[in-house]
Enzyme design. Structure first.
Site, PDB file in Angstrom:
ATOM      1  N   GLU A 134     -10.439 -37.528 -52.383  1.00  0.00           N
ATOM      2  CA  GLU A 134     -10.127 -38.908 -52.730  1.00  0.00           C
ATOM      3  C   GLU A 134      -8.619 -39.155 -52.588  1.00  0.00           C
ATOM      4  OE1 GLU A 134     -11.819 -38.942 -56.660  1.00  0.00           O
ATOM      5  OE2 GLU A 134     -13.776 -38.422 -55.849  1.00  0.00           O
ATOM      6  N   LEU A 161     -15.841 -41.833 -53.649  1.00  0.00           N
ATOM      7  CA  LEU A 161     -15.632 -41.220 -54.966  1.00  0.00           C
ATOM      8  C   LEU A 161     -16.879 -40.439 -55.380  1.00  0.00           C
ATOM      9  CD1 LEU A 161     -14.120 -43.214 -57.965  1.00  0.00           C
ATOM     10  CD2 LEU A 161     -15.294 -41.035 -58.138  1.00  0.00           C
ATOM     11  N   GLU A 196     -17.496 -36.283 -56.315  1.00  0.00           N
ATOM     12  CA  GLU A 196     -17.010 -34.904 -56.270  1.00  0.00           C
ATOM     13  C   GLU A 196     -18.057 -33.904 -55.833  1.00  0.00           C
ATOM     14  OE1 GLU A 196     -16.225 -37.092 -58.550  1.00  0.00           O
ATOM     15  OE2 GLU A 196     -14.059 -37.212 -58.422  1.00  0.00           O
ATOM     16  N   PHE A 256      -8.469 -34.119 -60.407  1.00  0.00           N
ATOM     17  CA  PHE A 256      -8.103 -33.398 -61.630  1.00  0.00           C
ATOM     18  C   PHE A 256      -9.250 -32.449 -61.945  1.00  0.00           C
ATOM     19  CE2 PHE A 256      -5.373 -37.073 -62.051  1.00  0.00           C
ATOM     20  CZ  PHE A 256      -4.215 -36.551 -62.591  1.00  0.00           C
ATOM     21  N   PRO A 273     -18.401 -32.336 -62.155  1.00  0.00           N
ATOM     22  CA  PRO A 273     -19.616 -32.798 -61.460  1.00  0.00           C
ATOM     23  C   PRO A 273     -19.949 -31.933 -60.251  1.00  0.00           C
ATOM     24  CG  PRO A 273     -18.102 -34.648 -61.866  1.00  0.00           C
ATOM     25  CD  PRO A 273     -17.360 -33.380 -62.213  1.00  0.00           C
ATOM     26  N   HIS A 322      -7.645 -35.263 -68.072  1.00  0.00           N
ATOM     27  CA  HIS A 322      -6.627 -34.980 -67.060  1.00  0.00           C
ATOM     28  C   HIS A 322      -5.810 -33.738 -67.426  1.00  0.00           C
ATOM     29  CE1 HIS A 322      -7.687 -39.037 -65.912  1.00  0.00           C
ATOM     30  NE2 HIS A 322      -6.933 -38.974 -64.852  1.00  0.00           N
TER      31      HIS A 322
HETATM   32  C1  LIG Z   1     -15.419 -38.504 -61.688  1.00  0.00           C
HETATM   33  C2  LIG Z   1     -14.033 -38.983 -61.473  1.00  0.00           C
HETATM   34  N1  LIG Z   1     -13.425 -38.725 -60.321  1.00  0.00           N
HETATM   35  C3  LIG Z   1     -12.165 -39.124 -60.084  1.00  0.00           C
HETATM   36  C4  LIG Z   1     -11.481 -39.813 -61.046  1.00  0.00           C
HETATM   37  C5  LIG Z   1     -10.028 -40.243 -60.790  1.00  0.00           C
HETATM   38  N2  LIG Z   1     -10.012 -41.690 -60.619  1.00  0.00           N
HETATM   39  C6  LIG Z   1      -9.713 -42.485 -61.644  1.00  0.00           C
HETATM   40  S1  LIG Z   1      -9.970 -44.084 -61.236  1.00  0.00           S
HETATM   41  C7  LIG Z   1     -10.443 -43.712 -59.671  1.00  0.00           C
HETATM   42  C8  LIG Z   1     -10.866 -44.798 -58.741  1.00  0.00           C
HETATM   43  C9  LIG Z   1     -11.959 -45.606 -59.341  1.00  0.00           C
HETATM   44  O1  LIG Z   1     -12.265 -46.662 -58.496  1.00  0.00           O
HETATM   45  P1  LIG Z   1     -13.262 -47.806 -58.970  1.00  0.00           P
HETATM   46  O2  LIG Z   1     -14.554 -47.202 -59.391  1.00  0.00           O
HETATM   47  O3  LIG Z   1     -13.316 -48.783 -57.869  1.00  0.00           O
HETATM   48  O4  LIG Z   1     -12.601 -48.420 -60.263  1.00  0.00           O
HETATM   49  P2  LIG Z   1     -11.189 -49.136 -60.400  1.00  0.00           P
HETATM   50  O5  LIG Z   1     -10.197 -48.079 -60.777  1.00  0.00           O
HETATM   51  O6  LIG Z   1     -10.887 -49.788 -59.097  1.00  0.00           O
HETATM   52  O7  LIG Z   1     -11.372 -50.115 -61.491  1.00  0.00           O
HETATM   53  C10 LIG Z   1     -10.409 -42.352 -59.479  1.00  0.00           C
HETATM   54  C11 LIG Z   1     -10.741 -41.697 -58.208  1.00  0.00           C
HETATM   55  C12 LIG Z   1     -12.156 -40.069 -62.254  1.00  0.00           C
HETATM   56  N3  LIG Z   1     -11.568 -40.726 -63.259  1.00  0.00           N
HETATM   57  N4  LIG Z   1     -13.423 -39.659 -62.439  1.00  0.00           N
END
Ligand SMILES: Cc1ncc(C[n+]2csc(CCOP(=O)(O)OP(=O)(O)O)c2C)c(N)n1
Ligand SMILES: Cc1ncc(C[n+]2csc(CCOP(=O)(O)OP(=O)(O)O)c2C)c(N)n1
Ligand SMILES: [Mg+2]
Ligand SMILES: [Mg+2]
Lengths: 322, 355, 355, 322
Positions: D31, D60, D62, D85, D91, D131
């Site tokens: 990602e 997104l 994992e 992280f 997952p 994190h």
């Molecule tokens: C399972 C997981 N993978 C990666 C992350 C790191 N991360 C935090 S927000 C994000 C993007 C999320 O995108 P979206 O679902 O579109 O929500 P937005 O932040 O745009 O509101 C990522 C990859 C996470 N929090 N949880």
């Protein structure tokens, strides 16, 4: 009420029926737990008795099952989720470590997560790949998750009832090999065995054998010829370190027996506790009897992998040399 | 500012051969008599092998086994379309696929007897080892397709999985990635109407499984899974499409598991004999036989000869399996890593070889 | 035996209020002036809080924060529709939702300053703690809906998540279960066009995210997420449907993240200023303001007064946050289990309290 | 070529660039690894240099990322997957334990799985929940998966290059706290540090301090006042038990320092090994300095949770008492 002579499957079934009768919030969910009664038939008859709302067949989705159980637990139910084999619990690792175990802390106690995840575990039934897993240590490393392993019909019944009544999430690991191996007298009425307490299965002077689940039965057999303590941990997390230390301080020798690969297995935790807190009493090395650090072989070689009585005996002889 | 349509989606269904052996001429794939006969023979072989493992299992000479009875058409015809020009990712219920691709029978006996040497896929075969954790191989197929694209190899991936598998996260993540990267992937769902005791209708509220492709932005199609021609046609089209850079396809083979889930299961606990009887009438092998008779591809004695040959092949495979003997216990210390770690060597050193 | 249609599916899009403040009378929800004003005030409050946290973060007085700038309408209007009669499952980017539901501001300051006391959801509020692992709360919402059904409580679940979240296995497993069990669940996808640096178009090949509902056999609808009336209407309908036992709905709120992903991100690395400018013109707050002006709901000075009030509320929340002081270090030994384990008590006993 | 003074992020970036230049089969996926260069900017510039086919932003997902990497690895590529992280690696636990680690064994060597999964790990950056995870032990329990943790820019570069070249799957854990904390001279040209070997960071006589990752830096500081061995394990699985045993046999005292919760952490494995194989040399209890067995608190209390220098010093003093 009287006692009944039952195997572990029947004992677990009795525990579930008893808890469901006691508390209408107790519900069961999982793959094939309904009409089919579960692949090992632990939930047999419960669907007929309690109906489809309390015994729910789910789609094939382990993370979803555990995740749903979390939502159910937070909002007033006491779900008992069945995962068909420990090898299929892995997809739910995230739900257990990221959510189930943290809901209480995350919400500072506003929400609890009183749920049980049951799964058959360990080898011995000569099934296909991923049906003989014993990765308990990975789950024991999760703060906020309790891990329980019965070793007989009686302990299975009492521990499962206690797990259902516990206010926190409990992973309940059922040694597949023992499901139908031993029969035992078990009270018909509900009873509990407290979580977090070990039991002394046999008392002796010269060494302490520590084990749980299916390895315990082999350990007991191996111990017959010796004057040793045999401890059944029953709860692995949080485990009864005091019981272990008291025994080792008495005997001065410890052998820990697990089925899982040695590296970072639960036996290592027990050994580390001894090395930290009972070292001055030790007369001999702390020996772990464990699976090898290799990928679990397919059934044809399984018996060569899983620790056998001879390996346990060798370890006892080894510590007694000192 | 109204409420308006933001997208209309259609899911097709393909049937070519009916249960009486009549085919839709317009839709018939261009398969000559020798090819049709070849498909027939592979169906017969797959069934013969399947029945043999079941028999051996009952005698305690094989481990738990997942029968393919009833699903031979969707497995054999799809594999026939894929051939060796695609990478095949099977689940535990793809014995027919593997046999149709030419997987050595003795190795399949090894596998089902609990001997992992059976999964040392022969060099030259484009098959990945059987995946037991349901749907977890779907992302592997997608990754292999990505490797093919990057390495400029014209080799699409074909993943097989069941109706139950469509509920799992890995199916979803893999399918969505296949769509997002527009990769050469064919997802073959063997909808045999049951996931152990859960009927298809309770696995998902979706009316068809094919429509799940809409979520990923690619085509989904449902085919009569007991119709070799429909299966072959759909898979061939999907592979052509994949090779032409047009991305993934989800094919739902609508078929039926006539046996218990595995030899450890007892399906009579949860499904009616009536339902099974109804589906028996749709037997894919009998259906192709009828077609061949009508088309004069079935000289008298042909079916018996095919059956005899299949039995002989199975006999021979079993003999070879027996001759190979059990694996060596030390085998388990090999292949965890390419080069064993020091600790593993020590453990092997102290390994006594006893049970 | 032809190739025929096995299902046709449609995805709708709902727009009510355009960017000039004109509304579609036929579709307008039955919200009176006081209610519309209330929604406006909550939008203003949400924005004021959001901007305050950003400012505090820049001064090093808050932790990493995910701004909701641009998404206020889809959060506030949906929360207003849900009220306290539904169980709300937020992600980290639902500050507007929480504020619209009446979540104490000082607790939100606590949360974003890294103090978990902020997630001790007040009794009486039907909110689950913020979920950080993307989409993993979707099954929780589904389980809560199952609990509601079993316990005969008329409380649907509402889960919020982003466009990126739709790619994850847990979204899929949860949504499929919601459909299979026909549960009272409303899934609100905040499609803000970006998942950190990944644009929506590369997150999935699906043309809309709403169409993902087709895979689960229930309705999906896309709404203009910067239009409070469209969002409110869609959520209200979905909740009514859920309460009537008609099962789940997926609502895709088509909106935009005007800020960086979080304060740790720099969106200029991966997206054009032009795009952001285009979306700024669609600002949900300004749009509702224009509507209210046209409808004479916006007496002169009204907007300023609302802003002043919001600032005062935020000030007060911050003051209360500061007064609460830092958490006690010993807090970390509480709430892992309901009753601490013996080992935890020992560790607490030897805990010196120092950093 | 010359040396360059860089932090760990830059060192990792150099390693990736070097390996991608060396072998065109090395590709990156994850990602935000592309244009954005990764949330910690470890892959910064690589997209521009190697293009979108070799540096792939994924949806997104994992489990899907690791699953795809497995398929890529089996069919000729050497994928390096980034998980944002460690908390989001959970997952993918199933793909690692059920597939990545077993592909070689399952296919009896027909297929290998030469892949690397990189993820930032551990606390110290005061980020939001999930994190700051340090669950390495759960992954070390997986036979067939190697687990590597660098503790400095130099070791980061050499170990990552070795991980990329390793024929088996490697989980590469990057201590978030160290990403920009220390700068160090690092050779510009590619080099490798062999996996499975520990390094002696400091030599002494009275005790052995064993650590890895971000705890190592604190350990080194705490060790300054003492005449002790300090061992940086670098590879946790399979770990260099011989190096640990040799040192402990020399010093007679061992302190193991980890950030993770104590129960079933990797320190327990090291302690168990000592209790089994060096017990006769031990003069003192084997002490683990570890996180508490509670749910990791949010940032405001993180510094109270993570072992600090004082706790390490206390442990050293404790073993030196004997
Ligand atoms: C399972 C997981 N993978 C990666 C992350 C790191 N991360 C935090 S927000 C994000 C993007 C999320 O995108 P979206 O679902 O579109 O929500 P937005 O932040 O745009 O509101 C990522 C990859 C996470 N929090 N949880
Ligand atoms: C992840 C996972 N969960 C559970 C199982 C146990 N299990 C084996 S087969 C099966 C049902 C699979 O149903 P389906 O996908 O329809 O395939 P079929 O067996 O019908 O071919 C289950 C639950 C498994 N192998 N993997
Ligand atoms: Mg099926
Ligand atoms: Mg987004």
């Amino acid at each position: 009420m009287a006692n009944k002579t039952v195997n572990m499957v029947e004992a677990l079934n009795m525990a579930l029926a008893g808890e469901m009768e006691r508390d209408s919030n107790v519900v069961i969910l999982g793959e094939d737990v309904g009409v089919d009664g579960g692949v090992f038939r632990v939930t047999a008859g419960l669907y007929g008795k309690f109906g489809p709302e309390r015994v729910m067949d789910t789609p094939l989705a382990e993370s979803g099952i555990v995740g749903m159980a979390i939502g159910m637990a937070a909002f007033g139910l006491v779900p008992v989720a069945e995962i068909q084999f420990m090898g299929f619990l892995y997809p739910a690792f995230d739900q257990l470590i990221s959510n189930a175990s943290r809901i209480r802390a995350r919400s500072r106690g506003r929400y609890g997560c009183p749920m049980v995840v049951r799964t058959p575990y360990g080898g011995g039934i000569k099934a296909i790949e991923l049906h003989s897993e014993s990765a308990e240590a990975a789950f024991c490393h999760i703060p906020g998750l309790k891990v329980v392993v019965p070793s007989s019909p009686y302990t299975a019944k009492g521990l499962l009832a206690a797990a259902v009544r516990d206010p926190d999430p409990v992973l309940f690991l059922e040694p597949t090999r023992l499901y139908r191996l031993i029969k035992e007298e078990v009270p018909e009425e509900p009873f509990t065995i407290p979580l977090g307490k070990a039991r002394l299965v046999k008392e002796g002077r010269n060494a302490t054998l520590i084990s749980w689940g299916s390895m315990l039965q082999k350990t007991i057999k191996a111990a017959e010829a010796y004057d040793v303590d045999v401890i059944d941990l029953m709860t692995l997390s949080p485990y009864d370190e005091d019981a272990v230390l008291a025994s080792v301080k008495k005997t001065g020798r410890a052998v820990i027996i697990q089925e899982a690969p040695r590296n970072c297995g639960f036996a290592s935790e027990v050994a580390a506790g001894i090395a930290e807190k009972a070292i001055l009493s030790l007369k001999a090395p702390v020996i772990r009897v464990a699976g090898y650090d290799v990928v679990l072989p397919f059934p044809k070689l399984e018996d060569f992998y899983i620790p056998n009585q001879r390996r346990i005996t060798d370890a006892i002889e080894e510590v007694l040399k000192y | 500012m109204p409420e308006y349509n933001a997208g209309t989606f259609e899911v097709k269904r393909l049937d070519i051969l009916d249960s009486h052996g009549n085919s839709d001429r317009a839709l018939m794939p261009s398969l000559g008599e020798p090819e049709i006969k070849e498909i027939y023979r592979r169906l017969v072989l797959a069934r013969a092998f399947d029945q043999r493992v079941l028999a051996l299992q009952r005698e305690g000479r094989m481990g738990t086994y997942a029968s393919i009875l009833g699903q031979e058409a969707s497995q054999v015809a799809s594999a026939y379309a894929a051939g060796n020009g695609a990478r095949v990712f099977p689940s535990y219920r793809e014995t027919g696929t593997l046999i149709a691709l030419g997987y050595p029978l003795y190795m399949l006996f090894q596998y089902w007897s609990g001997d992992e040497r059976g999964m040392k896929v022969p060099e030259g075969m484009n098959v990945f080892p059987i995946c037991i954790s349901v749907s977890s191989h779907v992302p592997h197929a997608v990754g292999a397709a990505m490797a093919a694209r990057i390495k400029k190899e014209p080799v699409p991936s074909v993943a097989y999985f069941g109706d139950g598998a469509t509920s799992k996260g890995d199916f979803h993540e893999g399918a969505n990635m296949a769509g997002a990267f527009n990769l050469p992937v064919v997802l073959i769902c063997q909808n045999n109407q049951w996931a152990i005791s859960l009927p298809r209708s309770r696995q998902s509220a979706a009316a068809t499984l094919a429509q799940k492709a809409i979520a990923y932005g690619f085509d989904g199609i449902q085919v009569d899974g007991n119709d070799v021609f429909a299966v072959y046609t759909a898979v061939k089209r999907a592979l052509d499409k994949a090779r032409n850079g047009k991305g993934p396809t989800l094919i739902e083979c609508f078929t039926y598991r006539l046996s218990d889930h595995t030899t450890a299961d007892n399906a009579s606990r949860y499904r009616s004999a009536d339902e099974v009887e109804r589906w028996k009438k749709l037997d894919p092998l009998a259906r192709l036989g009828k077609f061949m008779e009508k088309e004069n591809m079935m000289p008298s004695g042909y079916a018996e000869e095919a059956a005899r040959q299949a039995t002989a092949e199975v006999d021979e495979g079993f003999k070879k399996y027996e001759e190979a003997g059990p694996p060596s216990p030390e085998d388990m210390f090999r292949n965890t890593f390419k080069t064993p770690a020091a600790g593993q060597m020590k453990q092997l050193g102290s390994f006594s070889g006893g049970k």
